[in-house]
Design a protein around this motif. Structure first.
Motif, PDB file in Angstrom:
ATOM      1  N   ILE A 268       4.271   9.778   1.542  1.00 11.93           N
ATOM      2  CA  ILE A 268       2.851   9.494   1.288  1.00 11.93           C
ATOM      3  C   ILE A 268       1.944  10.512   1.974  1.00 11.93           C
ATOM      4  O   ILE A 268       0.782  10.231   2.272  1.00 11.93           O
ATOM      5  N   GLU A 269       2.487  11.726   2.208  1.00 10.52           N
ATOM      6  CA  GLU A 269       1.629  12.814   2.670  1.00 10.52           C
ATOM      7  C   GLU A 269       0.670  13.187   1.529  1.00 10.52           C
ATOM      8  O   GLU A 269       0.756  12.654   0.428  1.00 10.52           O
ATOM      9  N   SER A 270      -0.209  14.166   1.783  1.00  8.05           N
ATOM     10  CA  SER A 270      -1.113  14.641   0.728  1.00  8.05           C
ATOM     11  C   SER A 270      -0.288  15.207  -0.432  1.00  8.05           C
ATOM     12  O   SER A 270       0.593  16.052  -0.233  1.00  8.05           O
ATOM     13  N   ALA A 271      -0.591  14.750  -1.642  1.00  3.78           N
ATOM     14  CA  ALA A 271       0.159  15.223  -2.821  1.00  3.78           C
ATOM     15  C   ALA A 271      -0.016  16.731  -2.988  1.00  3.78           C
ATOM     16  O   ALA A 271       0.906  17.426  -3.420  1.00  3.78           O
ATOM     17  N   ASP A 272      -1.192  17.238  -2.630  1.00  4.69           N
ATOM     18  CA  ASP A 272      -1.425  18.693  -2.738  1.00  4.69           C
ATOM     19  C   ASP A 272      -0.441  19.449  -1.856  1.00  4.69           C
ATOM     20  O   ASP A 272       0.110  20.477  -2.256  1.00  4.69           O
ATOM     21  N   ASP A 273      -0.222  18.960  -0.643  1.00  6.59           N
ATOM     22  CA  ASP A 273       0.704  19.635   0.275  1.00  6.59           C
ATOM     23  C   ASP A 273       2.143  19.570  -0.249  1.00  6.59           C
ATOM     24  O   ASP A 273       2.904  20.529  -0.116  1.00  6.59           O
TER      25      ASP A 273
ATOM     26  N   VAL B  45       0.841  -1.219   0.000  1.00  8.23           N
ATOM     27  CA  VAL B  45       0.000   0.000   0.000  1.00  8.23           C
ATOM     28  C   VAL B  45       0.865   1.252   0.000  1.00  8.23           C
ATOM     29  O   VAL B  45       0.547   2.242  -0.671  1.00  8.23           O
ATOM     30  N   ARG B  46       1.984   1.204   0.717  1.00 10.23           N
ATOM     31  CA  ARG B  46       2.861   2.388   0.726  1.00 10.23           C
ATOM     32  C   ARG B  46       3.436   2.640  -0.663  1.00 10.23           C
ATOM     33  O   ARG B  46       3.460   3.761  -1.147  1.00 10.23           O
ATOM     34  N   MET B  47       3.904   1.584  -1.322  1.00  2.52           N
ATOM     35  CA  MET B  47       4.542   1.784  -2.643  1.00  2.52           C
ATOM     36  C   MET B  47       3.552   2.347  -3.657  1.00  2.52           C
ATOM     37  O   MET B  47       3.927   3.151  -4.510  1.00  2.52           O
ATOM     38  N   ARG B  48       2.288   1.941  -3.555  1.00  2.00           N
ATOM     39  CA  ARG B  48       1.292   2.489  -4.487  1.00  2.00           C
ATOM     40  C   ARG B  48       1.150   3.999  -4.275  1.00  2.00           C
ATOM     41  O   ARG B  48       1.086   4.770  -5.227  1.00  2.00           O
ATOM     42  N   GLU B  49       1.137   4.419  -3.026  1.00  2.00           N
ATOM     43  CA  GLU B  49       0.993   5.853  -2.722  1.00  2.00           C
ATOM     44  C   GLU B  49       2.256   6.629  -3.080  1.00  2.00           C
ATOM     45  O   GLU B  49       2.198   7.734  -3.626  1.00  2.00           O
ATOM     46  N   HIS B  50       3.439   6.060  -2.729  1.00  3.81           N
ATOM     47  CA  HIS B  50       4.708   6.724  -3.079  1.00  3.81           C
ATOM     48  C   HIS B  50       4.750   6.982  -4.586  1.00  3.81           C
ATOM     49  O   HIS B  50       5.112   8.072  -5.047  1.00  3.81           O
ATOM     50  N   SER B  51       4.368   5.958  -5.334  1.00  2.00           N
ATOM     51  CA  SER B  51       4.490   6.027  -6.784  1.00  2.00           C
ATOM     52  C   SER B  51       3.501   7.046  -7.363  1.00  2.00           C
ATOM     53  O   SER B  51       3.861   7.853  -8.233  1.00  2.00           O
ATOM     54  N   ALA B  52       2.269   7.034  -6.868  1.00  2.00           N
ATOM     55  CA  ALA B  52       1.261   7.983  -7.375  1.00  2.00           C
ATOM     56  C   ALA B  52       1.688   9.420  -7.066  1.00  2.00           C
ATOM     57  O   ALA B  52       1.591  10.320  -7.917  1.00  2.00           O
ATOM     58  N   ASN B  53       2.178   9.654  -5.844  1.00  2.00           N
ATOM     59  CA  ASN B  53       2.613  11.009  -5.474  1.00  2.00           C
ATOM     60  C   ASN B  53       3.818  11.454  -6.310  1.00  2.00           C
ATOM     61  O   ASN B  53       3.891  12.598  -6.764  1.00  2.00           O
ATOM     62  N   ALA B  54       4.779  10.541  -6.495  1.00  2.00           N
ATOM     63  CA  ALA B  54       5.984  10.899  -7.257  1.00  2.00           C
ATOM     64  C   ALA B  54       5.632  11.195  -8.712  1.00  2.00           C
ATOM     65  O   ALA B  54       6.166  12.129  -9.320  1.00  2.00           O
ATOM     66  N   GLN B  55       4.718  10.417  -9.275  1.00  2.00           N
ATOM     67  CA  GLN B  55       4.297  10.661 -10.667  1.00  2.00           C
ATOM     68  C   GLN B  55       3.725  12.065 -10.797  1.00  2.00           C
ATOM     69  O   GLN B  55       4.058  12.819 -11.713  1.00  2.00           O
ATOM     70  N   ARG B  56       2.880  12.436  -9.835  1.00  2.00           N
ATOM     71  CA  ARG B  56       2.253  13.762  -9.902  1.00  2.00           C
ATOM     72  C   ARG B  56       3.319  14.863  -9.793  1.00  2.00           C
ATOM     73  O   ARG B  56       3.306  15.835 -10.551  1.00  2.00           O
ATOM     74  N   LEU B  57       4.255  14.700  -8.872  1.00  2.00           N
ATOM     75  CA  LEU B  57       5.295  15.726  -8.707  1.00  2.00           C
ATOM     76  C   LEU B  57       6.212  15.774  -9.931  1.00  2.00           C
ATOM     77  O   LEU B  57       6.640  16.857 -10.361  1.00  2.00           O
ATOM     78  N   ALA B  58       6.525  14.611 -10.493  1.00  2.00           N
ATOM     79  CA  ALA B  58       7.412  14.582 -11.672  1.00  2.00           C
ATOM     80  C   ALA B  58       6.765  15.339 -12.830  1.00  2.00           C
ATOM     81  O   ALA B  58       7.432  16.109 -13.536  1.00  2.00           O
ATOM     82  N   GLU B  59       5.462  15.118 -13.014  1.00  2.00           N
ATOM     83  CA  GLU B  59       4.763  15.808 -14.108  1.00  2.00           C
ATOM     84  C   GLU B  59       4.737  17.319 -13.861  1.00  2.00           C
ATOM     85  O   GLU B  59       4.925  18.122 -14.774  1.00  2.00           O
ATOM     86  N   TYR B  60       4.545  17.715 -12.612  1.00  2.00           N
ATOM     87  CA  TYR B  60       4.563  19.148 -12.258  1.00  2.00           C
ATOM     88  C   TYR B  60       5.954  19.736 -12.525  1.00  2.00           C
ATOM     89  O   TYR B  60       6.102  20.792 -13.140  1.00  2.00           O
ATOM     90  N   LEU B  61       6.994  19.027 -12.075  1.00  2.00           N
ATOM     91  CA  LEU B  61       8.361  19.548 -12.225  1.00  2.00           C
ATOM     92  C   LEU B  61       8.744  19.670 -13.698  1.00  2.00           C
ATOM     93  O   LEU B  61       9.447  20.600 -14.098  1.00  2.00           O
ATOM     94  N   GLU B  62       8.268  18.710 -14.503  1.00  2.00           N
ATOM     95  CA  GLU B  62       8.675  18.710 -15.907  1.00  2.00           C
ATOM     96  C   GLU B  62       8.218  19.971 -16.643  1.00  2.00           C
ATOM     97  O   GLU B  62       8.838  20.378 -17.621  1.00  2.00           O
ATOM     98  N   THR B  63       7.137  20.583 -16.173  1.00  3.03           N
ATOM     99  CA  THR B  63       6.641  21.786 -16.857  1.00  3.03           C
ATOM    100  C   THR B  63       7.088  23.058 -16.142  1.00  3.03           C
ATOM    101  O   THR B  63       6.718  24.155 -16.544  1.00  3.03           O
ATOM    102  N   HIS B  64       7.856  22.931 -15.045  1.00  2.00           N
ATOM    103  CA  HIS B  64       8.221  24.120 -14.263  1.00  2.00           C
ATOM    104  C   HIS B  64       9.356  24.890 -14.942  1.00  2.00           C
ATOM    105  O   HIS B  64      10.378  24.290 -15.303  1.00  2.00           O
ATOM    106  N   PRO B  65       9.215  26.216 -15.088  1.00  2.00           N
ATOM    107  CA  PRO B  65      10.251  26.988 -15.784  1.00  2.00           C
ATOM    108  C   PRO B  65      11.611  27.003 -15.079  1.00  2.00           C
ATOM    109  O   PRO B  65      12.632  27.243 -15.713  1.00  2.00           O
ATOM    110  N   LYS B  66      11.641  26.715 -13.762  1.00  2.00           N
ATOM    111  CA  LYS B  66      12.932  26.726 -13.051  1.00  2.00           C
ATOM    112  C   LYS B  66      13.573  25.332 -12.989  1.00  2.00           C
ATOM    113  O   LYS B  66      14.534  25.116 -12.263  1.00  2.00           O
ATOM    114  N   VAL B  67      13.007  24.381 -13.734  1.00  2.00           N
ATOM    115  CA  VAL B  67      13.572  23.022 -13.757  1.00  2.00           C
ATOM    116  C   VAL B  67      14.175  22.748 -15.135  1.00  2.00           C
ATOM    117  O   VAL B  67      13.525  22.959 -16.161  1.00  2.00           O
TER     118      VAL B  67
END
Ligand code: P1T
Length: 387
Positions: A370-375, A257-279
């Protein structure tokens, strides 16, 4: 499944909770007791209940060893005092002076240091190779090569190495393939099923899962290696205590259960970072832009919770950024439920400074918790606003 004892057809989650952990025969305790004892009474000399001294064996450690063997799909599990203790014991068991190792060119800094500083002194040679290119691995093999050492995904650049392809090269040269599976965990990837001979973990990370224990694990079905490892586990004595073994056993129960959450959160952050102008660049195997995206899809069930990125503005921006996050704690290590951030060049991989595989100064590594992805996203956002 008989009471508390899964069989080979039981699912991963079931084995994670029950393998090696039937109810305690003496009391019925559902949870494996922490056998806090250094020694065991003998009825007569040599007549024991299977244990004589806790460096040699301890029932809590045995439960953990059986559980990890089941999860990795191997015959034998062995536990050590740390990931580095596991690696050291394995190298001493499998190599002798004059032997040669092909080492992945992106590995944990401590692993590189062990080869480069410690084992070199004892005549074990190594050559670095970019293991994403099988021809580079072939080119690095010498007549003395006895081992290919791979990490996948690699630490900290998240390269994904094709385990089946490496296993074929190892086989062809009579060498063993060792895979450090720390970043993926057996829930995401099982190297033995893909042809690796030995799989190794810093259980300090995802297997423990709560940043409260240091421990190492090895699984193999190779009887020769198992025999030498078991001998050296006792002879060298770099073993974990029963409480540490218990903490990892407890962590493993929630691994899936932890790995599913880690992976979902990391995917969301990776997609956010990929479009960030400072990355400048994101390193995450779940992004289609990742050079080994297809290999990752083939051999991993999910891309996992680790990601790295190069920040615009170089070292100055990187060092500032890592001290500006509030949810992400600035700390070494990874794989716990809480998010961590670090600067590999100055922290976990400082021992690579001046080497051919020195880590770039703009690189930042995240262990996405596995904190809230929004946070987590808001935390990175406010840190970017400060650099
Ligand atoms: O820290 P220890 O339990 O001894 O494990 C060493 C180790 C082995 N293999 C990999 C892939 C690792 O990442 C580690 C330890 N790594 C860190 C402490 C880190 O922050 O990267």
């Amino acid at each position: 499944m008989s009471h508390g004892q899964p069989n080979e057809t039981s699912g991963f989650e079931t084995r994670a909770i029950h393998a090696g952990q039937p109810p305690d025969p003496a009391t019925g305790s559902v949870i494996t007791p922490v056998y806090l004892t250094s020694t065991y009474v003998q009825e007569q000399v040599g007549i024991t209940k299977g244990y004589e001294y806790s460096r040699t064996g301890n029932p809590t450690r045995t439960a953990l060893e059986e559980c990890i063997a089941s999860l990795e799909g191997g015959k034998h599990g062995l536990a050590f005092a740390s990931g580095m203790a596991a690696i050291t014991t394995l190298l001493l068991a499998a190599l002798k002076p004059g032997d040669h190792v092909v080492l992945a060119d992106d590995v944990y800094g401590g692993t590189y240091r062990l080869f480069n500083r410690t084992f070199k002194e004892y005549g074990v040679e190594f050559t670095l190779a970019d293991m994403t290119h099988p021809d580079e691995v072939e080119a690095a093999v010498t007549p003395a090569t006895r081992m290919l050492w791979a990490e996948t995904p690699t630490n900290p650049l998240l390269k994904v190495l094709d385990i089946a392809a490496l296993a074929r090269i190892a086989d062809a040269h009579n060498a063993r393939l060792v895979v450090d599976n720390t970043f993926a965990s057996p829930y995401l990837q099982r190297p033995l099923e893909l042809g690796a001979n030995v799989v190794l973990h810093s259980a300090t990370k995802y297997l423990g899962g709560h940043s409260d224990v240091v421990l190492g694990l090895i699984v193999t079905s190779d009887e020769l290696i198992r025999g030498k490892l078991a001998f050296n586990q006792n002879s060298i004595g770099a073993v974990p205590g029963p409480l540490d073994s218990y903490l990892v056993l407890r962590g493993i129960k929630t691994l899936a259960v932890r790995m599913r959450e880690h992976s979902a959160n990391a995917q969301r952050l990776a997609e956010y970072l990929e479009t960030h102008p400072k990355v400048v660049r994101v390193y995450y195997p779940g992004l289609p832009s990742h050079p080994q995206y297809e290999v990752a899809k083939k051999q991993m069930s999910m891309p996992g919770g680790m990601l790295s990125f190069d920040i615009a503005g170089g070292e100055e921006a990187a060092l500032k950024f890592v001290s500006c996050t509030r949810v992400f704690a600035l700390a070494e290590s990874l794989g716990g439920v809480e998010s961590l951030i670090e600067h590999p060049g100055a922290m976990t991989h400082a021992s690579l400074a001046g080497s051919p595989i020195e880590i770039g100064p703009a690189l930042i590594r995240l262990s996405v918790g596995i904190e809230s992805a929004d946070d987590l996203l808001a935390d990175l956002d406010q840190a970017f606003a400060q650099v």
